[in-house]
Design a protein around this motif. Structure first.
Motif, PDB file in Angstrom:
ATOM      1  N   ILE B 446       0.853  -1.201   0.000  1.00 48.06           N
ATOM      2  CA  ILE B 446       0.000   0.000   0.000  1.00 48.06           C
ATOM      3  C   ILE B 446       0.884   1.245   0.000  1.00 48.06           C
ATOM      4  CG2 ILE B 446      -1.683   1.314   1.351  1.00 48.06           C
ATOM      5  CD1 ILE B 446      -2.802  -1.388   2.324  1.00 48.06           C
ATOM      6  N   ALA B 447       1.948   1.218   0.816  1.00 48.03           N
ATOM      7  CA  ALA B 447       2.845   2.379   0.877  1.00 48.03           C
ATOM      8  C   ALA B 447       3.433   2.682  -0.498  1.00 48.03           C
ATOM      9  CB  ALA B 447       3.961   2.120   1.886  1.00 48.03           C
ATOM     10  N   LEU B 448       3.872   1.640  -1.203  1.00 48.10           N
ATOM     11  CA  LEU B 448       4.481   1.856  -2.522  1.00 48.10           C
ATOM     12  C   LEU B 448       3.426   2.302  -3.527  1.00 48.10           C
ATOM     13  CD1 LEU B 448       7.018   1.822  -4.177  1.00 48.10           C
ATOM     14  CD2 LEU B 448       6.772  -0.627  -4.513  1.00 48.10           C
ATOM     15  N   ALA B 449       2.219   1.729  -3.416  1.00 47.47           N
ATOM     16  CA  ALA B 449       1.157   2.098  -4.349  1.00 47.47           C
ATOM     17  C   ALA B 449       0.781   3.574  -4.195  1.00 47.47           C
ATOM     18  CB  ALA B 449      -0.069   1.224  -4.126  1.00 47.47           C
ATOM     19  N   LEU B 450       0.912   4.114  -2.960  1.00 44.15           N
ATOM     20  CA  LEU B 450       0.620   5.540  -2.750  1.00 44.15           C
ATOM     21  C   LEU B 450       1.798   6.386  -3.176  1.00 44.15           C
ATOM     22  CD1 LEU B 450      -1.091   5.324   0.740  1.00 44.15           C
ATOM     23  CD2 LEU B 450      -2.173   5.958  -1.410  1.00 44.15           C
ATOM     24  N   LEU B 451       2.996   5.953  -2.790  1.00 45.02           N
ATOM     25  CA  LEU B 451       4.206   6.722  -3.058  1.00 45.02           C
ATOM     26  C   LEU B 451       4.448   6.903  -4.559  1.00 45.02           C
ATOM     27  CD1 LEU B 451       7.440   6.415  -1.191  1.00 45.02           C
ATOM     28  CD2 LEU B 451       7.593   5.928  -3.590  1.00 45.02           C
ATOM     29  N   GLY B 452       4.099   5.878  -5.329  1.00 45.65           N
ATOM     30  CA  GLY B 452       4.305   5.963  -6.772  1.00 45.65           C
ATOM     31  C   GLY B 452       3.575   7.136  -7.371  1.00 45.65           C
ATOM     32  N   PRO B 453       2.245   7.074  -7.434  1.00 47.97           N
ATOM     33  CA  PRO B 453       1.533   8.166  -8.103  1.00 47.97           C
ATOM     34  C   PRO B 453       1.298   9.394  -7.222  1.00 47.97           C
ATOM     35  CG  PRO B 453       0.030   6.382  -7.525  1.00 47.97           C
ATOM     36  CD  PRO B 453       1.385   5.942  -7.107  1.00 47.97           C
ATOM     37  N   ALA B 454       1.201   9.258  -5.896  1.00 52.36           N
ATOM     38  CA  ALA B 454       0.783  10.394  -5.057  1.00 52.36           C
ATOM     39  C   ALA B 454       1.670  10.505  -3.825  1.00 52.36           C
ATOM     40  CB  ALA B 454      -0.678  10.221  -4.639  1.00 52.36           C
TER      41      ALA B 454
END
Lengths: 304, 531
Positions: B446-454
């Protein structure tokens, strides 16, 4: 490949701020190109677009014959970069950072590394958090200069360096030019740009307002004249192209547009010239002239 | 007070900077207290049921170790019991993070230098940090006091004060550790290690019940909060312990501030090597170099946790007694009817949640690197964004697995040595620890999925962990619907040891993590690198 860097009509917005507003920039291979502009004019944004860190909203950018966004990794093999504000890893020593960045780029010459460390008087054993701003800058400079990249992108590389180190930096850039490397030098230290650069681009509010060799730029602008005349000169103020006239009896000081110089000198000779000092405009004056418009516009906006 | 000049202005600045962080922490802890209270009000409305439950607690090693003994059977007393130890740790973590954030982190980033050059006293930054932490703890104490008012005013005030003063005590612990080292991360680590030690000390003290080494609890600041016994005698004088301790530590911190240079610590910083080791030649090697210290500290913490809790497992079954309602309560938390296994499942569930905190922290190093401008020189070299992020992601995922292996091995070791069946204990513990790995990975995904685009939304990963914690801790108590429980990855972990092994949910959790990571990397490749 005819150009090292070729940018046209570049636009980049951050929210409602338009950081780049149709910027044009051309750098030929083998030249040291000065990139001048006041704080916040878009120099660093341009460089970060060229490095593929930011994606342009419009316009085209070509770097070493490739697309800086799409071919970023391949292009980075051929360039070295010194950021304006160098931050290091607090628990890595300067020497480790230099080696790491060099190895990522495919290795660096240990002799050149040692020579640069000595010339910049940098202790490579200090940890990142223990370096002063100037020393952090030196770490990034040594890492970039020790590489054999064909293009150096330097973003205000001498901020924080003392005058002695700045001289070392100038020597290094001259050596790089002799080796045929291309340098894009962003700066607002005008004497540095004047001393090092073949061509200059001045930007303001995300647009290039002047571009050319220093001689070309000087030709377009004003020469300052200081003269002592045999008798007070009438009508000098009325001549086209004369600006900022200060007359003190037979002494006059003024600036004259490049194209009107001949006409104005003839007028002075009519009053008998005792002594004459003519000075080409410094880069500072060039720069201030463009910047002054900005200040004027801001003052007007504030008055409204 | 010229030494504190400017503190008033700086305090307003600190509260403004924390205008999201403090309300989120206070809100989260309030919701935790609220759900526990309403859970007990609904679940144990009859006096007799509560008596039976409280008696069951005091004969159960695992419940004693996690939550301490129950001293009375009212709804208020049970709520205070449930929140007195483990939840007090969260209050203390909040306080530690707040103090280090406003002292050493400010100093390390150089912002304090700018501030200190103004009309600002030498002590002002420390005063502001402690003041901010105290205000947050006060707000928290007041809100739970108001919440518990219906169960009796005196107990409510005693419980609120216990939380406020425990938090304030650990704020002053952090105030001291922030003076010792030049690095905010290390200051946090030392303070949180001390907090962990305090929790373990009282866990050992309480796990033996009335016959155990209960005096040890008086050495633990977390123990002090419990010894106040809200709704069970309200021993007000115990509150003097954290208060006096906090005053002593604060005095120590102030005297250390007066003795050291700005930016320096008391522990000296040594020079590093003039040349990099030959291995330091890739983004992965750099990520390892940057993260190995933190991973080692976490692994040491897991080893201690495992060794201590492994030693309390043997004999759980005999102590629990025959009370069906206790068995029911434990089985509800642990998911199986065998009490030893239920204890292991509960312990490893908590361990996995803690490991996922590590996973998110390790993954978010990427954001820290980017925000501090240290990603820029790497990404301006021939390192692609995916390779850069991949190095840190790999360490986050493998590090999480390593922590659970360490926790499993150490738990199995002391469990085996006390039970006499080392092979069996090791197999149970390793199985129970390893099945948790894919679930503990999901928050990192989840952290990476957020950090990528936002990149500005990465705090969402912490929110996700908070939701999973709440679901796991109070979901069974509230008898939430299954769909709600299913939101947490930890719900899907096979209840090993005891229940049947199920491979499919683990594969699915790994697939979810991979998909989240892929989405994050896709987003990262398409956005601007921002400072």
């Amino acid at each position: 490949m005819n150009t090292a860097i070729s940018v046209s009509g570049l636009v980049k917005t951050f929210g409602r701020t338009r950081a780049l507003d149709g910027l044009d920039l051309t750098v030929s291979p083998g030249e040291v190109h000065g990139f001048l502009g006041p704080n916040g004019s878009g120099k660093s944004t341009t460089i970060r677009v060229l490095l593929g860190l930011l994606r342009a909203d419009a316009g085209t950018a070509e770097l070493l014959g490739g697309d800086p966004w799409r071919d970023a990794t391949a292009l980075h093999r051929r360039l070295a970069y010194v950021p304006g504000d160098v931050t290091l890893w607090p628990n890595l020593s300067g020497g480790e950072v230099i080696d790491l960045l060099g190895r990522l780029r495919g290795g660096l010459d240990p002799r050149r590394r040692a020579e640069l460390l000595e010339r910049f008087e940098l202790d490579p054993r200090k940890k990142g958090r223990a370096y002063s701003k100037g020393n952090r800058q030196k770490v990034a400079l040594v890492a970039a200069l020790a590489s054999d990249a064909e293009l150096l992108i330097l973003d205000e590389p001498t901020s924080g360096l003392d005058p002695l180190m700045e001289e070392v930096f100038r020597q290094c850039v001259r050596e790089e030019r002799r080796r045929g490397r291309t340098v894009l030098l962003s700066s607002h230290i005008l004497s540095e740009v004047e001393a090092l650069c073949d061509r200059v681009t001045i930007i303001r509010r995300g647009r290039a307002v002047e571009s050319g060799t220093l001689d070309e730029l000087r030709h377009l602008t004003r020469t300052s004249i200081q003269a002592e005349l045999a008798r007070p000169s009438d009508g000098l103020a009325g001549l086209a192209g004369v600006h900022g006239l200060e007359a003190d009896g037979a002494r006059v000081r003024f600036e004259v547009d490049g194209g009107r110089l001949d006409e104005v000198l003839r007028h002075l000779v009519g009053s008998g010239v005792v002594s004459l000092v003519s000075r080409p405009p410094t880069l500072e004056e060039l720069f201030l002239r463009h910047y002054a418009d900005d200040l004027g516009a801001e003052a007007k906006a504030a008055a409204r | 007070m010229t030494a504190n000049a400017g503190a008033r202005t700086l305090l307003r600045l600190a509260l403004r900077r924390d205008r999201v962080m403090i309300p989120v922490w206070v809100g989260l802890l309030f919701v935790l207290a609220l759900t526990v209270l309403t859970g007990y009000q609904g679940l144990y409305s009859e006096e007799a049921e509560r008596r039976e439950f409280a008696a069951g607690i005091n004969t159960n090693t695992s419940l004693l170790a996690f939550y301490g003994p129950a001293h009375a059977a009212s709804v208020g007393a049970l709520t205070a019991w449930r929140l007195g130890a483990a939840a007090a740790v969260l209050v203390s973590v909040m306080s530690i993070l707040l103090v280090v954030r406003h002292t050493r982190a400010e100093e390390e980033d150089g912002r304090l230098e700018l501030v200190s050059a103004g009309v600002v006293g030498r002590y002002a930054p420390l005063t502001v940090a402690l003041g901010t932490a105290f205000l947050a703890n006060l707000a928290l104490g007041l809100s739970v006091t108001l919440l518990l008012m219906g169960e009796g005013a005196a107990g409510a005030v005693a419980f609120g004060l216990a939380w406020t003063l425990t938090g304030t005590f650990f704020a002053t612990v952090a105030a001291v550790t922030a003076q010792l080292t030049g690095n905010a991360r290390v200051a946090n680590t030392i303070a949180i290690t001390l907090l962990g030690a305090a929790f373990l000390l009282r866990a050992v003290a309480d796990s033996g019940g009335a016959n155990g080494p209960t005096w040890l609890s008086w050495l633990s600041p977390i123990g002090w909060g419990q010894q106040v016994r809200p709704y069970a005698g309200d021993r007000w004088w115990v509150l003097a312990l954290p208060l006096a301790g906090a005053m002593l530590l604060a005095a120590l911190a102030y005297s250390l501030v007066a003795r050291r240079d700005l930016g320096g610590g008391l522990l000296p910083s040594r020079p590093g090597p003039a040349q990099a080791a030959p291995s330091l030649r890739s983004p992965l090697a750099l990520a390892w170099r940057l993260q190995r210290g933190a991973l080692a500290a976490w692994a040491a913490g897991f080893a201690v946790y495992g060794l201590v809790f492994g030693g309390t497992i043997e004999g759980v079954d005999e102590l629990a007694g025959d009370s069906p309602s206790t068995r029911d309560a434990i089985a509800r938390m642990g998911g199986t009817t065998d009490l030893t296994n239920a204890f292991l499942v509960t312990a490893f569930g908590l361990m996995a949640l803690t490991a996922s905190v590590y996973a998110v922290q390790a993954m978010l190093r990427l954001r820290g690197e980017e925000a501090h401008g240290r990603a820029e020189p790497l990404l301006a070299s021939p390192v692609s964004r995916v390779r850069w992020a991949g190095g840190h992601a790999l360490i986050a995922l493998l590090g999480t697995a390593l922590l659970l292996v360490v926790g499993g091995v150490t738990t199995g070791l002391t469990y085996g040595l006390t039970s006499g069946d080392l092979a069996g204990a090791m197999a149970d513990a390793m199985g129970g620890a390893l099945v948790q790995v894919p679930a503990a990975w999901v928050p990192a995904g989840i952290a990476l999925a957020l950090l990528g685009p936002a990149p500005r939304a990465v705090a969402g990963a912490w929110a996700a962990i908070a939701v999973f914690l709440l679901l796991g801790q109070v979901g069974p108590l509230l008898e939430l619907d299954q769909w709600a429980m299913d939101l947490s990855p930890f719900t899907h972990v096979p209840k090993l040891p005891g229940a049947a092994m199920a491979v499919a949910p683990m594969v699915w959790l790994a697939v979810v993590t991979a998909a989240l990571a892929a989405a994050g990397l896709y987003g990262l490749r398409r956005r601007d690198i921002t400072a």
